[in-house]
Design a protein around this motif. Structure first.
Motif, PDB file in Angstrom:
ATOM      1  N   ILE A   1     -19.368  64.935 -16.094  1.00 30.93           N
ATOM      2  CA  ILE A   1     -18.522  66.047 -16.540  1.00 30.93           C
ATOM      3  C   ILE A   1     -19.344  67.337 -16.668  1.00 30.93           C
ATOM      4  O   ILE A   1     -18.937  68.395 -16.186  1.00 30.93           O
ATOM      5  CB  ILE A   1     -17.844  65.705 -17.889  1.00 30.93           C
ATOM      6  N   GLY A   2     -20.530  67.215 -17.293  1.00 29.90           N
ATOM      7  CA  GLY A   2     -21.382  68.394 -17.488  1.00 29.90           C
ATOM      8  C   GLY A   2     -21.797  69.012 -16.152  1.00 29.90           C
ATOM      9  O   GLY A   2     -21.765  70.241 -15.999  1.00 29.90           O
ATOM     10  N   SER A   3     -22.148  68.158 -15.187  1.00 26.74           N
ATOM     11  CA  SER A   3     -22.592  68.662 -13.884  1.00 26.74           C
ATOM     12  C   SER A   3     -21.454  69.356 -13.150  1.00 26.74           C
ATOM     13  O   SER A   3     -21.631  70.446 -12.582  1.00 26.74           O
ATOM     14  CB  SER A   3     -23.117  67.507 -13.015  1.00 26.74           C
TER      15      SER A   3
ATOM     16  N   LEU B   1     -29.567  74.303 -12.109  1.00 28.43           N
ATOM     17  CA  LEU B   1     -28.783  74.448 -13.338  1.00 28.43           C
ATOM     18  C   LEU B   1     -28.192  73.103 -13.768  1.00 28.43           C
ATOM     19  O   LEU B   1     -28.173  72.761 -14.955  1.00 28.43           O
ATOM     20  CB  LEU B   1     -27.633  75.440 -13.119  1.00 28.43           C
ATOM     21  N   VAL B   2     -27.695  72.356 -12.778  1.00 31.75           N
ATOM     22  CA  VAL B   2     -27.133  71.030 -13.064  1.00 31.75           C
ATOM     23  C   VAL B   2     -28.202  70.128 -13.675  1.00 31.75           C
ATOM     24  O   VAL B   2     -27.980  69.438 -14.670  1.00 31.75           O
ATOM     25  CB  VAL B   2     -26.536  70.403 -11.770  1.00 31.75           C
ATOM     26  N   LEU B   3     -29.391  70.194 -13.084  1.00 34.63           N
ATOM     27  CA  LEU B   3     -30.503  69.370 -13.581  1.00 34.63           C
ATOM     28  C   LEU B   3     -30.871  69.780 -15.018  1.00 34.63           C
ATOM     29  O   LEU B   3     -31.202  68.927 -15.858  1.00 34.63           O
ATOM     30  CB  LEU B   3     -31.699  69.546 -12.636  1.00 34.63           C
TER      31      LEU B   3
ATOM     32  N   LEU C   1     -36.464  74.778 -15.696  1.00 36.12           N
ATOM     33  CA  LEU C   1     -35.511  74.713 -14.581  1.00 36.12           C
ATOM     34  C   LEU C   1     -34.695  76.005 -14.487  1.00 36.12           C
ATOM     35  O   LEU C   1     -34.417  76.507 -13.393  1.00 36.12           O
ATOM     36  CB  LEU C   1     -34.573  73.511 -14.769  1.00 36.12           C
ATOM     37  N   TYR C   2     -34.346  76.540 -15.639  1.00 36.21           N
ATOM     38  CA  TYR C   2     -33.597  77.802 -15.677  1.00 36.21           C
ATOM     39  C   TYR C   2     -34.449  78.929 -15.085  1.00 36.21           C
ATOM     40  O   TYR C   2     -33.981  79.734 -14.273  1.00 36.21           O
ATOM     41  CB  TYR C   2     -33.209  78.085 -17.128  1.00 36.21           C
TER      42      TYR C   2
END
Lengths: 281, 294
Positions: B133-135, B167-169, B235-236
């Motif tokens: 869901i978050g991804s 961003l997903v990671l 990562l950001y």
């Protein structure tokens, strides 16, 4: 010879400085219905959780049908109803059972779910969700959940605490039915009369130790029974349950009329109070 | 595949399905949805006027029109990336709120744990559901943000897919941290802790920018270590860097001053590090969960 349903040896559980259980021994044979009694905080729920594998022992061992308590093999063979439990409020009772069927690898499908809901008196609920049913209904659902997949051992922690007298009667009938199909039950309850009526044997624990254990009749130390005939009231001490109908048969065979039979001897409550009081002294 | 593995997979699917349904029913999803809609509307309005106004200024001042468009687009999308990650962090936290200790305290977990399913399977299944869901959320919101800057200013970032995946990671890393926290903390404490950890990552990024501006190497080093320790921040920063990797110096300079952590190129070592970090977090969470009395 089949392995005992539960075999607990020297089980000890400590939470920091607090000892919840200390060297507890318990054995439940296949098909046996055992009552677990004790005052609040005696360690009954901890013992039940240890057998389920929810809690890890500090010392000692526990096996379920020959498998270490908490192992996958043991968990595949048990049903459990916790004292304090909740199901997701947004699921319907049928969906709760379906989820547990999938986790228990039960292939019973809709037939099993329907039969269990009917067995616990939860029919005609329609699309109602768990959040919309009463506490007593939720407890019946909990019992149905515990019986998913016809487990060989049921661990029931206060299964009637939220039930009305009809519900309690229903649970007693279910317990008797479980015994008839060969399942073993550990019934953790505060209701002595309930335990007295259905259990084969009783274990009383207090402050984490077993203070008394044995058959219901054995713990009561015999029962004084009054039989009313035309000759008056005759009192005799029944050493076991079967002694009562045997004595009545003798009287009837001797040509006497039996007008009433009642128990006037010590009850399980007396035995319980004595055991707990004795342990506290 | 062995019967035990198949059984574990089936149980994992059942738990993940249950967790997915539970997540979709959480009120927070509605709150995050409303906040997201509000953000996207404001972002679209802001982008529209920013491109319109700065377009006039840019045509007067700039000799290189494309460089100025990059500058505007990079600024706006950098802000959108920050907002997306913030909303994603909030969502990740709430999707994993009370998964272990919280559920155990209210009696939801016990009946599941006595089934023949390993606690590790339950934990991984819950992580998978929250991650899914978050991804999807982060990828969707950032894709819409890219669409908005493309529509109003004709700006699209470099490496949009790589930036989105970073961003997903980052959100998966926050989800894993939150899941680990759920083993030890009850719901409210867990939520507060994870959001504070997220804030710490952002602060580390800000510290790095300040250190960079002041030429204070110690500050920069502290920032770098913290960003890797809380790798959603690294990562950001990497995503910000990737966004304008092939662009003009002015765009890179702007993104270097991004909110709470500028663009930093961490190099290819970041990816295996993040994978190892995630595995370590999940393994530690599973280890602690398996030893926990319920």
């Amino acid at each position: 010879m089949s392995a005992p349903a539960v075999e607990v040896r020297g089980l000890t559980k400590s939470y920091g400085a607090i000892t919840a259980l200390s060297g507890v021994d318990l054995r439940i044979e296949p098909g046996q219905l055992v009552g677990l009694l004790g005052p609040n905080g005696a360690g009954k729920s901890t013992l039940t959780k240890l057998i389920c594998g929810l809690v890890r022992p500090s010392a000692g061992s526990a096996t379920v049908l020959g498998h270490p308590a908490g192992s996958m093999a043991s968990r595949a063979r048990i049903g459990y109803l916790a004292e304090l439990f909740r199901f997701p409020q947004w699921l319907t009772p049928d969906e709760v059972l379906r989820l547990h069927q999938r986790l228990a690898c039960s292939g019973g499908g809709a037939v099993e779910r329907g039969a269990l809901l009917e067995r616990v008196g939860l029919v005609d609920l329609g699309p109602r969700r768990v959040g919309e049913i009463s506490k007593g209904m939720a407890q019946r659902l909990g019992l149905a959940q515990a019986m998913i997949g016809s487990p060989q051992l049921l661990l029931l922690d206060e299964p009637t605490s939220a039930l009305d007298p009809i519900g309690r009667r229903l649970v007693r009938d279910i317990l008797v039915g479980l015994r008839e199909r060969g399942a073993s039950v550990l019934l953790n309850s505060h209701l002595l009369s309930e335990v007295e009526q259905v259990c084969d044997s009783v274990t009383i624990i207090d402050a984490g130790r077993v203070v008394a254990s044995g058959s219901v009749d054995g713990l009561r130390g015999g029962r004084v029974v009054e039989i009313e005939t035309e000759a008056g009231i005759e009192r005799f001490e029944a050493t076991d349950r079967e002694a009562i109908p045997a004595r009545i048969r003798e009287l009837v065979d001797a040509g006497r009329s039996v007008y009433g039979v009642r128990e006037s001897g010590s009850s399980l409550e007396d035995a319980y109070l004595e055991a707990v009081k004795g342990a506290g002294e | 595949m062995s019967a035990a593995t198949l059984s574990a997979l089936a149980a994992g699917r059942a738990i993940a399905g249950y967790a997915l349904r539970e997540s979709l029913r959480r009120r927070i999803l509605g709150v995050v949805g409303a906040l997201t809609a509000l953000f996207l509307v404001l972002f679209a309005l802001g982008a529209h006027f920013a491109f319109e106004d700065s377009g006039r200024v840019g045509s007067e001042l700039s000799t290189d029109g494309s460089g100025f468009a990059d500058y505007r687009g990079a600024t706006l999308l950098g802000l959108a990336m920050f907002a997306t990650l913030f909303l994603g962090a909030v969502l990740a936290t709430f999707l994993t709120l009370g998964v272990v200790r919280g559920d155990a305290e209210v009696g939801l977990l016990q009946s599941l744990l006595v089934r023949p399913v390993s606690r590790r399977t339950i934990l991984v299944a819950r992580l998978a559901a929250a991650t899914m869901i978050g991804s999807a959320y982060v990828a969707g919101v950032f894709a819409i943000s890219i669409g908005i800057t493309a529509l109003f200013g004709g700006y699209t970032p470099d490496n949009p897919i790589a930036v989105t995946l970073l961003l997903v990671l980052a959100v998966i890393a926050i989800t894993a941290i939150s899941l680990l926290a759920s083993v030890f903390l009850s719901g409210t404490a867990q939520g507060i802790t994870v959001l504070m950890i997220y804030g710490s990552g952002l602060t580390a990024g800000l510290l790095g920018q300040i250190g960079d501006a002041l030429r204070a190497e110690t500050l920069v080093n502290i920032s770098r270590v913290t960003s890797w320790g809380l790798p959603f921040e690294a990562l950001y920063q990497q995503a910000l860097y990737m966004m304008s990797a092939d662009r003009s110096a002015i765009s890179k300079a702007v993104l270097g001053l991004g909110p709470f952590g500028g663009a930093v190129h961490s190099g290819p070592a970041l990816y295996p590090f993040v994978v190892a970090y995630l595995i370590a977090m999940i393994a530690f969470a599973a280890f602690a969960f398996e030893r926990r009395d319920i």
